[in-house]
Design a protein around this motif. Sequence first.
Motif, short mmCIF file in Angstrom:
data_model
loop_
_atom_site.label_atom_id
_atom_site.label_comp_id
_atom_site.label_asym_id
_atom_site.label_seq_id
_atom_site.Cartn_x
_atom_site.Cartn_y
_atom_site.Cartn_z
N ALA A 60 0.70 -1.17 -0.19
CA ALA A 60 -0.04 0.00 0.04
C ALA A 60 0.78 1.22 0.00
CB ALA A 60 -0.93 0.05 1.18
N ARG A 61 1.84 1.25 0.93
CA ARG A 61 2.69 2.24 0.94
C ARG A 61 3.26 2.73 -0.60
NH1 ARG A 61 4.28 0.22 5.83
NH2 ARG A 61 6.12 -0.64 4.88
N SER A 62 3.83 1.62 -1.23
CA SER A 62 4.50 1.71 -2.72
C SER A 62 3.27 2.43 -3.52
CB SER A 62 4.82 0.53 -3.21
OG SER A 62 3.67 -0.45 -3.68
N LYS A 63 2.17 2.26 -3.26
CA LYS A 63 1.04 3.05 -4.12
C LYS A 63 0.47 4.15 -3.65
CE LYS A 63 -0.56 -1.70 -5.88
NZ LYS A 63 0.45 -2.37 -5.39
N GLY A 64 1.04 4.56 -2.36
CA GLY A 64 0.73 5.89 -1.69
C GLY A 64 -0.75 6.02 -1.60
N GLN A 65 -1.50 4.62 -1.11
CA GLN A 65 -2.82 4.81 -0.78
C GLN A 65 -3.12 3.67 0.42
OE1 GLN A 65 -4.49 3.47 -4.81
NE2 GLN A 65 -4.59 1.44 -4.11
N ARG A 66 -4.59 3.50 0.75
CA ARG A 66 -4.66 2.69 1.78
C ARG A 66 -5.64 1.57 1.11
NH1 ARG A 66 -6.73 6.19 7.11
NH2 ARG A 66 -4.57 7.16 7.59
N PRO A 67 -5.29 0.28 1.41
CA PRO A 67 -6.20 -0.62 0.83
C PRO A 67 -7.72 -0.71 1.40
CG PRO A 67 -4.70 -1.69 2.42
CD PRO A 67 -4.32 -0.22 2.30
N ALA A 68 -8.74 -1.05 0.44
CA ALA A 68 -10.05 -1.05 0.90
C ALA A 68 -10.91 -1.76 -0.21
CB ALA A 68 -10.55 0.48 0.95
N VAL A 69 -11.91 -2.32 0.31
CA VAL A 69 -12.86 -2.91 -0.49
C VAL A 69 -14.32 -2.40 -0.27
CG1 VAL A 69 -14.41 -4.92 -0.86
CG2 VAL A 69 -12.02 -5.45 -0.45
N VAL A 70 -14.84 -1.54 -1.58
CA VAL A 70 -15.97 -0.79 -1.51
C VAL A 70 -17.00 -1.71 -2.08
CG1 VAL A 70 -17.00 1.41 -2.28
CG2 VAL A 70 -14.45 1.41 -1.91
N TRP A 71 -18.14 -2.08 -1.33
CA TRP A 71 -18.91 -3.21 -1.73
C TRP A 71 -20.19 -2.43 -2.22
CZ3 TRP A 71 -17.46 -8.54 -1.66
CH2 TRP A 71 -18.64 -9.48 -2.03
N PHE A 72 -20.64 -2.61 -3.36
CA PHE A 72 -21.95 -1.91 -3.93
C PHE A 72 -23.03 -3.35 -3.94
CE2 PHE A 72 -18.53 0.69 -5.68
CZ PHE A 72 -19.17 1.91 -5.44
N THR A 73 -23.87 -3.13 -3.22
CA THR A 73 -25.17 -4.12 -3.05
C THR A 73 -26.46 -3.70 -3.46
OG1 THR A 73 -26.06 -5.74 -1.62
CG2 THR A 73 -25.36 -3.80 -0.55
N GLY A 74 -27.28 -4.29 -3.82
CA GLY A 74 -28.69 -3.76 -4.15
C GLY A 74 -29.28 -4.76 -5.26
N LEU A 75 -30.71 -4.43 -5.34
CA LEU A 75 -31.19 -5.25 -6.37
C LEU A 75 -30.64 -5.01 -8.10
CD1 LEU A 75 -35.03 -4.49 -5.48
CD2 LEU A 75 -33.74 -6.73 -5.06
N SER A 76 -30.88 -6.32 -8.74
CA SER A 76 -30.58 -6.08 -10.04
C SER A 76 -31.13 -5.08 -10.65
CB SER A 76 -30.93 -7.63 -10.98
OG SER A 76 -30.67 -7.41 -12.06
N GLY A 77 -30.35 -4.12 -11.24
CA GLY A 77 -31.08 -2.92 -11.97
C GLY A 77 -31.09 -1.68 -11.33
N ALA A 78 -30.63 -1.86 -9.96
CA ALA A 78 -30.55 -0.61 -9.07
C ALA A 78 -29.44 0.35 -9.65
CB ALA A 78 -30.38 -1.06 -7.54
N GLY A 79 -28.41 0.13 -10.37
CA GLY A 79 -27.52 0.78 -10.67
C GLY A 79 -26.07 0.62 -10.16
#
Length: 646
Positions: A462-481
């Motif tokens: 992460a330091r070599s990339k200059g960022q913090r690791p993260a998982v951004v999880w998008f959940t919702g019904l099919s077709g919600a966007g």
Amino acid sequence: MTHPTPESADLATDPLVATDIEEYLRRHERKTMLRFITCGSVDDGKSTLIGRLLYDSKMVFSDHLAELERDSRTVGTQGGELDFALLVDGLAAEREQGITIDVAYRFFATERRKFIVADTPGHEQYTRNMVTGASTADLAVILVDARKGVLTQTRRHSYLVSLLGIRHIVLAVNKLDLLDYSRERFAEIDAEYRDFAASIGLNNVVAVPMSALRGDNILQPSPNTPWYTGPSLIGHLETVAITDDRAAGPFRLPVQWVNRPNLDFRGFAGQIAGGTLRPGDRVRVLPSGRESSVARIVTADGDLDAAVADQSVTLTLTDEIDISRGDVIAAAEAAPAVADQFEAHLVWMSEEPMLPGRTYLLKLGTATAVAQVAQPKYAVNVNTLERTAARTLALNEIGVVTLHLDRPIPFDPYADNRDTGGFILLDRFTQDTVAAGMLRFALRRAHNIHWQSVEVDQQARARSKGQRPAVVWFTGLSGAGKSTIANLVEKRLHEQGFHTYLLDGDNVRHGLNADLGFTDADRVENIRRVVEVARLLSDAGLIVLASFIAPFRAERARARERLGGATFFEVHVDAPLAVVEARDRKGLYAKARRGELVNFTGIDSPYEPPAAPEVHLDSGGTRTPQELADSVIAALREAGVLQPPQ
């Protein structure tokens, strides 16, 4: 009708009650206890037998007896005569249907012994109740209606009894009075059952011809069966030698509580699950493996010179060792194994089927761990004893499964110690008990496979990339966007110099998860694999954007737990069902409505919305996808996810 003998008469008539009550109580306290279960097919007479035992041993109070006489006239099945089953079938539903649907525990005593008996249901759909009743029993009375003989349910219950470690069996051939006490019929049933019992490891079988209703061979030998020379039922129950294997086995104390009443005392309290212990004995604490010696065995009545299985005690040790609830204090020379992967028998007890890959809470003794259940190796057809392929387990089904725990725990195989080898599984959200299980053995890979330490870790990447690791999880019904917004978020982050990767639900099903369908079990496995991939990508120092319906809260909760040092950021892309159906260009909702698509989320498969997501997006309103994506980025920045690593 046979009457009780003086030896088995009501304890309250003992002359010691009037002359020396303390001696009477001491004698009663010194009696051994036998726990047994009655089981068999429906209407074989289990409740009648227990009611008869209670009645003939005079353990029925006068007001209960009056109620029994009244109920026998109104809802009884014996034409107005005493219906002993009503003493046990306490539920209104049972009385109306004439069947037992719950486990009823009853206590009675004779001159020689005290008894706790469990009356369990005979119907197949109540197998879980039968397992509950048998889990603490030392002996099983398996009833067979002499007219019907050995039935499928007789075999089923016998297999369960064998699985649960009960080795003493009484084959009660009941209702023999309806066949004129036929010696030939009794011998035929006895021979057939013994052949089957031997095939499942039940070799200690005592067969008794009887009539529970008439009292034949219950308390004393019946003149109606002069050809039978064996013991009466009570005669056998009073004298059968039940050896407590735990008492003879190695010492085990699952720690229930660390007792610190003051600065000068630190003890470890619990109920001994096996063996004998004395001050000075060497012990080992697991899973840590630290050793010490016993300084004192403390009870409310003073210190003991020795303690045995089933006693509740507090131990103090000669060394200061870090011990907490869930640890096991064991004999140093014969300590239990410690592992985090097991093979186990599992009895499924929930209306909702087992979902392979889903995580549950496992409780074994005083320890609690998070357990993931793999797809069953096989299910057991308990009617035929055949092993059958299975992808899941439904209510009352039994199978052999692999368990993966989040941490190592000490254990003994169930065959060696029920207390340190038997467990239950709980639903992590409702806390309902969903299964009972028996550990068979630890998997070899639990000892041979270890996490390989590496020099370049997540933080270094992460330091070599200059960022913090993260998982951004998008959940919702099919077709919600979800995919549209996730794609816009990744595009903007990429423009700002962040290192990202987008995992999309449709894309992974073209390769990694091409073998999975859309059943609940397959959905759980789909997300399990995705979580592991997201974990690896975040370990590489990336910001991972995952766009998946992920309909079940349990799997999203597991994703949050599995990501270790990475930040988990849940985004609920929310739109009403009517809106997503209207914007469905692929026509999937229409197909689901017509029944052409099964297990479609929102139609015939449930969606469990997040209870407390980091971001809640209303994608059914007037805001554009870009505006929604910008709000996600703003929330990530405010939460510190987009800050350089420390």
